[in-house]
Design an enzyme around this catalytic site. Sequence first.
Site, PDB file in Angstrom:
ATOM      1  N   LYS A 353       0.743  -1.088   0.134  1.00 32.44           N
ATOM      2  CA  LYS A 353       0.195   0.022   0.032  1.00 32.44           C
ATOM      3  C   LYS A 353       0.903   1.277  -0.017  1.00 32.44           C
ATOM      4  O   LYS A 353       2.147   0.981   0.676  1.00 32.44           O
ATOM      5  CB  LYS A 353      -1.335   0.336   1.080  1.00 32.44           C
ATOM      6  CG  LYS A 353      -2.164  -0.874   0.750  1.00 32.44           C
ATOM      7  CD  LYS A 353      -3.266  -0.686   1.706  1.00 32.44           C
ATOM      8  CE  LYS A 353      -4.324  -1.934   1.632  1.00 32.44           C
ATOM      9  NZ  LYS A 353      -5.511  -1.999   2.410  1.00 32.44           N
ATOM     10  N   ARG A 388      -3.891  -9.590   4.375  1.00 34.87           N
ATOM     11  CA  ARG A 388      -4.201 -10.184   3.128  1.00 34.87           C
ATOM     12  C   ARG A 388      -3.818  -9.246   2.786  1.00 34.87           C
ATOM     13  O   ARG A 388      -2.723  -8.363   2.427  1.00 34.87           O
ATOM     14  CB  ARG A 388      -5.876  -8.931   2.844  1.00 34.87           C
ATOM     15  CG  ARG A 388      -6.790  -9.505   1.845  1.00 34.87           C
ATOM     16  CD  ARG A 388      -7.763  -8.455   1.381  1.00 34.87           C
ATOM     17  NE  ARG A 388      -8.092  -8.305  -0.093  1.00 34.87           N
ATOM     18  CZ  ARG A 388      -7.839  -7.452  -0.688  1.00 34.87           C
ATOM     19  NH1 ARG A 388      -6.828  -6.563  -0.548  1.00 34.87           N
ATOM     20  NH2 ARG A 388      -8.347  -7.639  -1.771  1.00 34.87           N
TER      21      ARG A 388
HETATM   22  N1  HH2 Z   1      -7.662  -3.471   0.768  1.00 34.60           N
HETATM   23  C1  HH2 Z   1      -7.765  -3.311  -1.070  1.00 34.60           C
HETATM   24  C2  HH2 Z   1      -8.870  -4.129  -1.391  1.00 34.60           C
HETATM   25  N2  HH2 Z   1      -9.655  -4.705  -0.518  1.00 34.60           N
HETATM   26  N3  HH2 Z   1     -10.192  -5.832   1.694  1.00 34.60           N
HETATM   27  C3  HH2 Z   1      -9.738  -5.919   3.188  1.00 34.60           C
HETATM   28  N4  HH2 Z   1     -10.504  -6.480   3.894  1.00 34.60           N
HETATM   29  N5  HH2 Z   1      -8.956  -4.555   3.444  1.00 34.60           N
HETATM   30  C4  HH2 Z   1      -8.272  -4.321   3.083  1.00 34.60           C
HETATM   31  O1  HH2 Z   1      -7.160  -3.780   3.556  1.00 34.60           O
HETATM   32  C5  HH2 Z   1      -8.285  -3.796   1.419  1.00 34.60           C
HETATM   33  C6  HH2 Z   1      -9.250  -5.561   0.623  1.00 34.60           C
HETATM   34  C7  HH2 Z   1      -6.602  -2.743  -1.804  1.00 34.60           C
HETATM   35  O2  HH2 Z   1      -6.206  -3.902  -2.048  1.00 34.60           O
HETATM   36  P1  HH2 Z   1      -6.364  -4.244  -3.686  1.00 34.60           P
HETATM   37  O3  HH2 Z   1      -7.174  -5.693  -3.365  1.00 34.60           O
HETATM   38  O4  HH2 Z   1      -4.620  -4.918  -4.027  1.00 34.60           O
HETATM   39  O5  HH2 Z   1      -6.035  -3.040  -4.442  1.00 34.60           O
HETATM   40  P2  HH2 Z   1      -7.651  -2.483  -5.883  1.00 34.60           P
HETATM   41  O6  HH2 Z   1      -8.605  -2.419  -5.006  1.00 34.60           O
HETATM   42  O7  HH2 Z   1      -6.417  -1.726  -6.620  1.00 34.60           O
HETATM   43  O8  HH2 Z   1      -8.055  -4.178  -6.945  1.00 34.60           O
END
Ligand code: HH2
Length: 407
Positions: A353, A388
């Site tokens: 992040k 995660r």
């Molecule tokens: N962060 C992201 C997405 N989903 N869900 C939970 N429970 N907690 C988190 O911190 C969280 C989440 C963001 O990360 P990522 O999936 O890599 O990116 P994107 O939202 O751009 O797909």
Amino acid sequence: MDTPKSAHWSDSARLVAYRNALETARNIEQTGCSRAGLEIMMAKGLPLAIRVDKVPLRSAILIKQEAISTGGDAAYSADVAALRGERTDIVLLTSPRSLQALAAKLERQPFGLKRLASAIKSATEGHILSQTLSARGKSLPLGGRTYIMGILNATPDSFSDGGSYFTEKDAIAHAERMLAEGADIIDIGGESTRPGSAPVPAEEERRRVLGIVRHLIANSDAVVSVDTMKPEVADACLEAGAHMINDVSGLAAGPRIASLCASAKAALVVMHMRGTPSDMMLHTEYGDVVKDVIAELSARMELAASAGVPEGSLVADPGFGFSKDAAQNIELLSRLREVSNMGYALLVGLSRKSTIGRITGVQDAKARVPGSLAAMTAAIMKGADIVRVHDVAESAQAAKVADALRY
Ligand code: HH2
């Protein structure tokens, strides 16, 4: 004939409050604790208060020491610091998750603490949150090892890996790789939530994730989670057998997703966010970010519980990077114990992040693995149950080391 055990001070151990700050404060006051001490104890937000009466001073001091070493504390009479008197009432403050570790430590101590450990166990049994996360027939015991949730972004635009696993074939191959590397849970998302990202229509999001859910349910033992804010998508995926819904909006649109999880007996991750991914960074004003996040998240956890999701199927997530700036994310991570003390299973997402980028100066999100591992390790030491992550092999190895050092 067995001679009955004579009464011992530890026999008075009893649970006097569970998530009830008023009762906790009242009991602490009754021990004769100083005003300043009371305020310090209450600020910790520990949900479990166990009262023990007439504890010999040397035992009381040891109890406090062991409680602090496992993330809790103990309040006792101000006379103890002045070395006045021989005994004191104490209020032992802890969380469901720390209780096991505390009991294990007490068991190894002299001065009646071993006996106290078993008295505490019987005083709390059946009265506190389940220590196992139940996700539709899958059971994840908590407090032992950390669970690895591998991220599967079936999106063209996710912040660090958008477009890499956009075809179903690539996504499934990536899920299988993550499982081989040690993932316990696969979190499938069909809509990016990065700041300013564009919403995806439900039909398109469902199309992106459903085939992957079906494949993993039929061909793996993984806990299958779906990262969605939309009840239509959650419904279709639960129908296909998903074990968990990860709602980053934290039920912003109401309890519908929670009701669907309740009917399917699936687990539900309730994440803290203000607003939507497109406007969340306009909502970063907090008094005390940790207290505010806990208060707002608690209200949503209660909404989920009132829609029928048992507490043992609920997971809390403070939502790193969602409506929080870098300084607020760092504050939240350094005080994560306060969030874990809410008593729910705790999930954190820090992987790659922007806060890691802000601290390290590394712009390329994929190059933030070492920083992500450091943040993840800190989170585990402060009570995270599920992490995660994008980089499963590296995270699984780091988590094993952190687990070995946890208390
Ligand atoms: N962060 C992201 C997405 N989903 N869900 C939970 N429970 N907690 C988190 O911190 C969280 C989440 C963001 O990360 P990522 O999936 O890599 O990116 P994107 O939202 O751009 O797909």
